[in-house]
Design a protein around this motif. Structure first.
Motif, mmCIF file in Angstrom:
data_model
loop_
_atom_site.group_PDB
_atom_site.id
_atom_site.type_symbol
_atom_site.label_atom_id
_atom_site.label_comp_id
_atom_site.label_asym_id
_atom_site.label_seq_id
_atom_site.Cartn_x
_atom_site.Cartn_y
_atom_site.Cartn_z
ATOM 1 N N ALA A 143 7.876 5.554 0.558
ATOM 2 C CA ALA A 143 8.107 4.188 0.068
ATOM 3 C C ALA A 143 9.507 3.995 -0.497
ATOM 4 O O ALA A 143 10.102 2.925 -0.349
ATOM 5 C CB ALA A 143 7.056 3.848 -0.992
ATOM 6 N N GLU A 144 10.050 5.028 -1.124
ATOM 7 C CA GLU A 144 11.365 4.902 -1.736
ATOM 8 C C GLU A 144 12.461 4.665 -0.698
ATOM 9 O O GLU A 144 13.518 4.121 -1.019
ATOM 10 C CB GLU A 144 11.690 6.170 -2.535
ATOM 11 C CG GLU A 144 10.714 6.465 -3.669
ATOM 12 C CD GLU A 144 9.430 7.136 -3.215
ATOM 13 O OE1 GLU A 144 9.262 7.356 -1.997
ATOM 14 O OE2 GLU A 144 8.599 7.447 -4.086
ATOM 15 N N ASN A 187 0.806 -1.227 0.000
ATOM 16 C CA ASN A 187 0.000 0.000 0.000
ATOM 17 C C ASN A 187 0.840 1.279 0.000
ATOM 18 O O ASN A 187 0.336 2.354 0.318
ATOM 19 C CB ASN A 187 -0.916 0.004 1.239
ATOM 20 C CG ASN A 187 -1.770 -1.236 1.325
ATOM 21 O OD1 ASN A 187 -2.512 -1.558 0.403
ATOM 22 N ND2 ASN A 187 -1.662 -1.951 2.437
ATOM 23 N N GLY A 188 2.109 1.141 -0.334
ATOM 24 C CA GLY A 188 3.011 2.280 -0.263
ATOM 25 C C GLY A 188 2.639 3.429 -1.173
ATOM 26 O O GLY A 188 3.072 4.564 -0.948
ATOM 27 N N ARG A 189 1.852 3.166 -2.214
ATOM 28 C CA ARG A 189 1.393 4.243 -3.090
ATOM 29 C C ARG A 189 0.033 4.786 -2.675
ATOM 30 O O ARG A 189 -0.284 5.940 -2.962
ATOM 31 C CB ARG A 189 1.324 3.728 -4.536
ATOM 32 C CG ARG A 189 2.652 3.244 -5.093
ATOM 33 C CD ARG A 189 3.703 4.327 -5.078
ATOM 34 N NE ARG A 189 5.019 3.845 -5.480
ATOM 35 C CZ ARG A 189 6.133 4.561 -5.424
ATOM 36 N NH1 ARG A 189 6.087 5.794 -4.954
ATOM 37 N NH2 ARG A 189 7.293 4.046 -5.799
ATOM 38 N N ALA A 190 -0.746 3.966 -1.994
ATOM 39 C CA ALA A 190 -2.069 4.410 -1.539
ATOM 40 C C ALA A 190 -1.982 5.195 -0.230
ATOM 41 O O ALA A 190 -2.719 6.159 -0.021
ATOM 42 C CB ALA A 190 -2.997 3.211 -1.371
ATOM 43 N N LEU A 235 -0.216 7.752 1.402
ATOM 44 C CA LEU A 235 0.699 8.796 0.948
ATOM 45 C C LEU A 235 1.651 9.285 2.029
ATOM 46 O O LEU A 235 2.579 10.047 1.729
ATOM 47 C CB LEU A 235 -0.096 9.972 0.382
ATOM 48 C CG LEU A 235 -0.947 9.666 -0.867
ATOM 49 C CD1 LEU A 235 -1.690 10.916 -1.312
ATOM 50 C CD2 LEU A 235 -0.085 9.114 -1.990
#
Length: 244
Positions: free
Chosen positions: A108-109, A99-102, A104
């Motif tokens: 995540a990087e 869920n690293g993109r959901a 916010l």
């Protein structure tokens, strides 16, 4: 063990988004190296290192960093501690990966870089110990958020991080900005049932008082920040104090 609150949290939101001023705690066990619980935000790097230095602690002396969850305002300063062992729950890693993109708030990087240090230990299960200090999984805000539960000066302390962000969540047992409402309520209830002292994620230090079957909250500190702004008056900067 010595417990130093390096930063209290401060609940604040601006027209540009959440300020993200979170709590950060230094733990110095009677035996072993110092442990840092969370790392504050990227913009607080200088202040964090300064606070440690005033306590006689160099960044290289931090033996471990317990990351409650992988949100930007709690985790991003881990690279400052080049000799520390890092601890993060495997459920939080799964959350970052899935869920690293959901979500916010997740940088995540930065997770791959953390994994690449070779100094990341994944926690598993619902509870355990790191350097003899007990932790518990307190999910809701994120699936893998962990809090520290320990005895200090005859009282039960919980470093709650965002399992309980402020006194209002402790009082209502309802959390804002949570991945799972029901899980957050259960985590808050577990914290309230055990703790005498709660260091919240984005508020001050809260005492839980139990009298004749009644439970109420007593804030022990009032979070405050000072903001310095340019001023044309006498060439002196303007200082604005904000208190909860």
């Amino acid at each position: 063990m010595k417990v130093d609150i390096l930063f209290e949290g401060f609940p604040g939101k601006s027209s540009r988004g959440f300020l993200g001023w979170s709590s950060c705690v230094l733990l110095r066990p009677d035996h072993g190296k110092p442990m840092l619980f969370d790392t504050a935000g990227f913009n607080e790097r200088y202040a964090l290192l300064s606070k440690l230095a005033k306590l006689g602690i160099d960044a290289d002396e931090i033996g471990s960093v317990f990351i409650s969850h992988f949100h930007f305002d709690h985790a991003v300063n881990y690279p400052l501690f080049s000799r520390a062992q890092f601890y993060l729950h495997e459920e939080e890693v799964s959350h970052v990966q899935k869920n690293g993109r959901a979500d916010l708030a997740i940088p995540a990087e930065m997770y791959q870089a953390l994994h690449g240090t070779g100094r990341l230990t994944l926690l598993a299960g619902s509870e355990g110990e790191v350097q003899g200090i007990p932790w518990r999984l307190t999910p809701g805000h994120t699936p893998g958020l962990c809090s520290l539960f320990f005895r200090q000066d005859g009282q039960n302390w919980v470093l709650a991080s965002d399992a309980a962000k402020n006194r209002y969540e402790l009082l209502s047992e309802k959390a804002a900005m949570t991945w799972d409402d029901d899980a957050s309520t259960k985590s808050i209830q577990a914290i309230k049932a055990w703790a005498d002292i709660v260091v919240t994620g984005h508020d001050g230090i809260i005492k839980i008082v139990r009298e004749r079957g009644d439970v109420h909250l007593e804030p022990l500190t009032t979070p405050a920040v000072e903001i310095t702004l340019p001023s044309e008056q006498n060439g002196e900067p303007a200082v604005i104090s904000l208190k909860l």
